[in-house]
Design a protein around this motif. Structure first.
Motif, PDB file in Angstrom:
ATOM      1  N   VAL A 207       0.840   7.809  -1.490  1.00 26.50           N
ATOM      2  CA  VAL A 207       2.097   8.396  -0.988  1.00 26.50           C
ATOM      3  C   VAL A 207       2.606   7.677   0.256  1.00 26.50           C
ATOM      4  CG1 VAL A 207       1.578  10.658  -1.981  1.00 26.50           C
ATOM      5  CG2 VAL A 207       0.929  10.179   0.398  1.00 26.50           C
ATOM      6  N   ALA A 208       1.761   6.846   0.862  1.00 30.49           N
ATOM      7  CA  ALA A 208       2.163   6.073   2.050  1.00 30.49           C
ATOM      8  C   ALA A 208       1.777   4.613   1.847  1.00 30.49           C
ATOM      9  CB  ALA A 208       1.508   6.644   3.302  1.00 30.49           C
ATOM     10  N   PRO A 209       2.422   3.935   0.881  1.00 31.28           N
ATOM     11  CA  PRO A 209       2.019   2.569   0.529  1.00 31.28           C
ATOM     12  C   PRO A 209       2.193   1.562   1.664  1.00 31.28           C
ATOM     13  CG  PRO A 209       4.084   3.168  -0.543  1.00 31.28           C
ATOM     14  CD  PRO A 209       3.533   4.415   0.054  1.00 31.28           C
ATOM     15  N   GLU A 210       3.031   1.879   2.640  1.00 33.53           N
ATOM     16  CA  GLU A 210       3.227   0.954   3.763  1.00 33.53           C
ATOM     17  C   GLU A 210       2.245   1.208   4.901  1.00 33.53           C
ATOM     18  OE1 GLU A 210       7.296   0.883   4.941  1.00 33.53           O
ATOM     19  OE2 GLU A 210       8.014   0.327   2.937  1.00 33.53           O
ATOM     20  N   GLY A 211       1.337   2.137   4.700  1.00 33.23           N
ATOM     21  CA  GLY A 211       0.288   2.373   5.685  1.00 33.23           C
ATOM     22  C   GLY A 211       0.515   3.593   6.555  1.00 33.23           C
ATOM     23  N   VAL A 212      -0.530   3.953   7.276  1.00 33.62           N
ATOM     24  CA  VAL A 212      -0.532   5.107   8.178  1.00 33.62           C
ATOM     25  C   VAL A 212      -0.744   4.600   9.602  1.00 33.62           C
ATOM     26  CG1 VAL A 212      -1.726   7.248   8.789  1.00 33.62           C
ATOM     27  CG2 VAL A 212      -1.441   6.626   6.381  1.00 33.62           C
ATOM     28  N   HIS A 213       0.128   5.025  10.508  1.00 35.33           N
ATOM     29  CA  HIS A 213       0.076   4.525  11.885  1.00 35.33           C
ATOM     30  C   HIS A 213      -0.819   5.353  12.805  1.00 35.33           C
ATOM     31  CE1 HIS A 213       4.035   3.192  10.242  1.00 35.33           C
ATOM     32  NE2 HIS A 213       3.652   2.064  10.789  1.00 35.33           N
ATOM     33  N   ALA A 214      -0.967   6.644  12.503  1.00 36.11           N
ATOM     34  CA  ALA A 214      -1.717   7.535  13.384  1.00 36.11           C
ATOM     35  C   ALA A 214      -2.254   8.700  12.564  1.00 36.11           C
ATOM     36  CB  ALA A 214      -0.826   8.041  14.513  1.00 36.11           C
ATOM     37  N   ALA A 215      -3.239   9.394  13.128  1.00 35.55           N
ATOM     38  CA  ALA A 215      -3.830  10.532  12.424  1.00 35.55           C
ATOM     39  C   ALA A 215      -4.304  11.577  13.412  1.00 35.55           C
ATOM     40  CB  ALA A 215      -4.990  10.087  11.536  1.00 35.55           C
ATOM     41  N   ALA A 216      -4.147  12.836  13.025  1.00 38.39           N
ATOM     42  CA  ALA A 216      -4.623  13.962  13.835  1.00 38.39           C
ATOM     43  C   ALA A 216      -5.547  14.822  12.976  1.00 38.39           C
ATOM     44  CB  ALA A 216      -3.462  14.791  14.348  1.00 38.39           C
ATOM     45  N   ASP A 217      -6.799  14.932  13.400  1.00 39.29           N
ATOM     46  CA  ASP A 217      -7.760  15.798  12.719  1.00 39.29           C
ATOM     47  C   ASP A 217      -7.719  17.163  13.385  1.00 39.29           C
ATOM     48  OD1 ASP A 217      -9.955  17.115  11.630  1.00 39.29           O
ATOM     49  OD2 ASP A 217     -11.353  16.124  13.014  1.00 39.29           O
ATOM     50  N   LEU A 218      -7.184  18.142  12.661  1.00 37.80           N
ATOM     51  CA  LEU A 218      -7.053  19.498  13.195  1.00 37.80           C
ATOM     52  C   LEU A 218      -8.012  20.466  12.513  1.00 37.80           C
ATOM     53  CD1 LEU A 218      -3.144  19.582  13.321  1.00 37.80           C
ATOM     54  CD2 LEU A 218      -4.751  18.708  15.033  1.00 37.80           C
ATOM     55  N   VAL A 219      -8.948  19.912  11.737  1.00 40.89           N
ATOM     56  CA  VAL A 219      -9.853  20.765  10.974  1.00 40.89           C
ATOM     57  C   VAL A 219     -11.318  20.524  11.320  1.00 40.89           C
ATOM     58  CG1 VAL A 219      -9.969  19.195   9.001  1.00 40.89           C
ATOM     59  CG2 VAL A 219     -10.334  21.644   8.647  1.00 40.89           C
ATOM     60  N   GLY A 220     -11.672  19.298  11.745  1.00 39.34           N
ATOM     61  CA  GLY A 220     -13.026  19.041  12.217  1.00 39.34           C
ATOM     62  C   GLY A 220     -14.035  18.652  11.183  1.00 39.34           C
ATOM     63  N   THR A 221     -13.609  18.177  10.022  1.00 42.81           N
ATOM     64  CA  THR A 221     -14.562  17.762   8.994  1.00 42.81           C
ATOM     65  C   THR A 221     -14.893  16.277   9.132  1.00 42.81           C
ATOM     66  OG1 THR A 221     -12.821  17.203   7.414  1.00 42.81           O
ATOM     67  CG2 THR A 221     -13.657  19.469   7.385  1.00 42.81           C
ATOM     68  N   ASP A 222     -16.057  15.899   8.619  1.00 41.54           N
ATOM     69  CA  ASP A 222     -16.417  14.480   8.591  1.00 41.54           C
ATOM     70  C   ASP A 222     -15.401  13.699   7.770  1.00 41.54           C
ATOM     71  OD1 ASP A 222     -18.623  15.106  10.098  1.00 41.54           O
ATOM     72  OD2 ASP A 222     -20.069  14.922   8.453  1.00 41.54           O
ATOM     73  N   GLU A 223     -14.937  14.279   6.670  1.00 42.33           N
ATOM     74  CA  GLU A 223     -13.957  13.604   5.823  1.00 42.33           C
ATOM     75  C   GLU A 223     -12.704  13.265   6.615  1.00 42.33           C
ATOM     76  OE1 GLU A 223     -12.133  14.626   1.556  1.00 42.33           O
ATOM     77  OE2 GLU A 223     -11.321  15.900   3.152  1.00 42.33           O
ATOM     78  N   ALA A 224     -12.224  14.197   7.422  1.00 50.30           N
ATOM     79  CA  ALA A 224     -10.999  13.959   8.172  1.00 50.30           C
ATOM     80  C   ALA A 224     -11.148  12.779   9.116  1.00 50.30           C
ATOM     81  CB  ALA A 224     -10.606  15.217   8.938  1.00 50.30           C
ATOM     82  N   VAL A 225     -12.274  12.730   9.822  1.00 50.90           N
ATOM     83  CA  VAL A 225     -12.502  11.620  10.749  1.00 50.90           C
ATOM     84  C   VAL A 225     -12.678  10.316   9.988  1.00 50.90           C
ATOM     85  CG1 VAL A 225     -14.073  10.661  12.479  1.00 50.90           C
ATOM     86  CG2 VAL A 225     -13.479  13.103  12.538  1.00 50.90           C
ATOM     87  N   ASP A 226     -13.507  10.327   8.952  1.00 51.91           N
ATOM     88  CA  ASP A 226     -13.822   9.092   8.238  1.00 51.91           C
ATOM     89  C   ASP A 226     -12.605   8.503   7.525  1.00 51.91           C
ATOM     90  OD1 ASP A 226     -16.379   9.498   9.115  1.00 51.91           O
ATOM     91  OD2 ASP A 226     -17.164  10.206   7.191  1.00 51.91           O
ATOM     92  N   VAL A 227     -11.806   9.344   6.893  1.00 47.68           N
ATOM     93  CA  VAL A 227     -10.607   8.850   6.197  1.00 47.68           C
ATOM     94  C   VAL A 227      -9.585   8.328   7.211  1.00 47.68           C
ATOM     95  CG1 VAL A 227      -8.616   9.546   4.804  1.00 47.68           C
ATOM     96  CG2 VAL A 227     -10.933  10.231   4.125  1.00 47.68           C
ATOM     97  N   SER A 228      -9.476   8.995   8.339  1.00 47.07           N
ATOM     98  CA  SER A 228      -8.563   8.528   9.370  1.00 47.07           C
ATOM     99  C   SER A 228      -8.958   7.138   9.862  1.00 47.07           C
ATOM    100  CB  SER A 228      -8.547   9.510  10.543  1.00 47.07           C
ATOM    101  OG  SER A 228      -8.070  10.767  10.140  1.00 47.07           O
ATOM    102  N   VAL A 229     -10.232   6.949  10.125  1.00 44.37           N
ATOM    103  CA  VAL A 229     -10.724   5.648  10.589  1.00 44.37           C
ATOM    104  C   VAL A 229     -10.493   4.572   9.528  1.00 44.37           C
ATOM    105  CG1 VAL A 229     -12.828   4.368  11.177  1.00 44.37           C
ATOM    106  CG2 VAL A 229     -12.377   6.605  12.220  1.00 44.37           C
ATOM    107  N   GLU A 230     -10.640   4.956   8.262  1.00 43.40           N
ATOM    108  CA  GLU A 230     -10.436   4.003   7.173  1.00 43.40           C
ATOM    109  C   GLU A 230      -8.975   3.563   7.068  1.00 43.40           C
ATOM    110  OE1 GLU A 230     -10.875   3.873   2.268  1.00 43.40           O
ATOM    111  OE2 GLU A 230     -11.908   5.427   3.427  1.00 43.40           O
ATOM    112  N   LEU A 231      -8.042   4.463   7.353  1.00 45.86           N
ATOM    113  CA  LEU A 231      -6.632   4.184   7.090  1.00 45.86           C
ATOM    114  C   LEU A 231      -5.821   3.735   8.313  1.00 45.86           C
ATOM    115  CD1 LEU A 231      -5.775   7.180   4.735  1.00 45.86           C
ATOM    116  CD2 LEU A 231      -6.264   4.818   4.095  1.00 45.86           C
ATOM    117  N   VAL A 232      -6.247   4.140   9.506  1.00 34.26           N
ATOM    118  CA  VAL A 232      -5.464   3.835  10.711  1.00 34.26           C
ATOM    119  C   VAL A 232      -6.096   2.650  11.440  1.00 34.26           C
ATOM    120  CG1 VAL A 232      -4.615   4.717  12.918  1.00 34.26           C
ATOM    121  CG2 VAL A 232      -4.740   6.235  10.924  1.00 34.26           C
TER     122      VAL A 232
END
Length: 317
Positions: A207-232
């Motif tokens: 849904v964001a083929p041009e990439g993600v510039h920033a991320a906010a983890d508001l839930v605290g799961t490992d998935e949220a942190v890990d996916v954010s690091v992978e994409l940003v």
């Protein structure tokens, strides 16, 4: 001195340790106001405070709960001036930060009191500020601005729904993680929802083929942190309000009151009037999923601990 009832934790543990007791309410001193509470917001901090997550000092017991409320001013001390100006008896207000807000009446510093927007119900007003200032802090920390694409994890929670609206208002493209049942609401608020769980990174890329510039983890799961690091690409444009242990190892921004995190005090204080003004103008919608009687605070905590609430939960005396 008058009497009120308040919710307290008599021990450390789960919601079963909560009870309602009679407490004395003093007359307000200079720079203080007394408020009759019409609704009090429920936040994760509230149950964490007696869970042992912040320590288990027996000297703190019984521990009063709550940090935000909306109500009517019934008495003022000398020089009672809040962020928006002088406060008078009869004013409809919101107070945050307001320790012990799970009560029928409380005395708080005038500095914690702002006018209640007429457009908000008491329940909505009680759920505005704790989530709202956290959302503002998160967006400021990751520097989102017009033209950015931001990934918001836990987007249908109390903080998440405010963060989505504020980001969209800035001209930011929002990719929002949530369960499928909450996707229609997120679309209505201007976000592109995606389901969390295995394959999340690929769904975000789709849904964001041009990439993600920033991320906010508001839930605290490992998935949220890990996916954010992978994409940003820039880890300084990733922040977490709850995944502090994993976030610390990943080298992203840690926000909140835990050791080593940025408390964002000045940003959060300034955000209070920004949020009430936005709500008053109809630019900010506060979603309240459930309102419980004050005496059913334990049930409210069980719901918020499930992690599945949409928007805010409040207590009504």
């Amino acid at each position: 001195m008058s009497e009120t009832v308040a919710v307290v934790a008599g021990a450390y543990g789960g919601p079963e340790v909560l009870s309602v007791i009679d407490v004395a309410v003093p007359e307000p001193k200079p720079n203080q106001v007394r408020i009759t509470v019409r609704a009090a917001g429920v936040n994760p901090f509230d149950y964490k405070s007696y869970s042992g997550a912040f320590g288990a000092d027996p000297e703190r017991l019984p521990l009063r709960l709550g940090v935000e409320a909306a109500g009517v001013v019934t008495a003022v001390g000398a020089d009672a001036v809040g962020p928006a100006g002088p406060i008078a008896v009869g004013d409809e207000v919101i107070t945050y930060h307001a320790p012990g807000a799970y009560a029928t009446e409380l005395v708080v510093p005038a500095s914690s009191v702002v006018p209640k927007p007429v457009a908000l119900s008491w329940e909505q007003a009680a759920g505005l500020l704790a989530a709202g200032v956290t959302a503002v802090h998160a967006l400021e920390a990751i520097g989102v601005d017009k033209g950015d694409t931001v990934l918001i994890h836990g987007a249908a929670g109390g903080v998440g729904l405010v963060a989505v609206q504020l980001a969209v208002a800035r001209g930011v493209a929002v990719v929002a993680t949530a369960s499928q049942a909450k996707h229609d609401l997120l679309r209505e608020l201007g976000a592109t929802p995606v389901a969390y769980g295995p394959g999340l990174a690929d769904r975000v890329r789709a849904v964001a083929p041009e990439g993600v510039h920033a991320a906010a983890d508001l839930v605290g799961t490992d998935e949220a942190v890990d996916v954010s690091v992978e994409l940003v690409p820039d880890r300084l444009r990733i922040a977490t309000i709850a995944g502090h242990e994993r976030g610390g190892r990943a080298g992203i921004r840690l926000l909140g009151g835990v050791p080593g995190a940025d408390p964002g005090t000045e940003i959060r204080e300034a955000a209070r009037l920004q949020l009430t003004e936005a709500a008053a103008a109809g630019r900010l919608r506060i979603v309240v999923s459930d309102a419980y009687p004050l005496r059913e605070a334990a049930a409210a905590h069980r719901e918020i601990m499930s992690g599945h609430a949409t928007g805010k939960i409040v207590l009504v005396p």
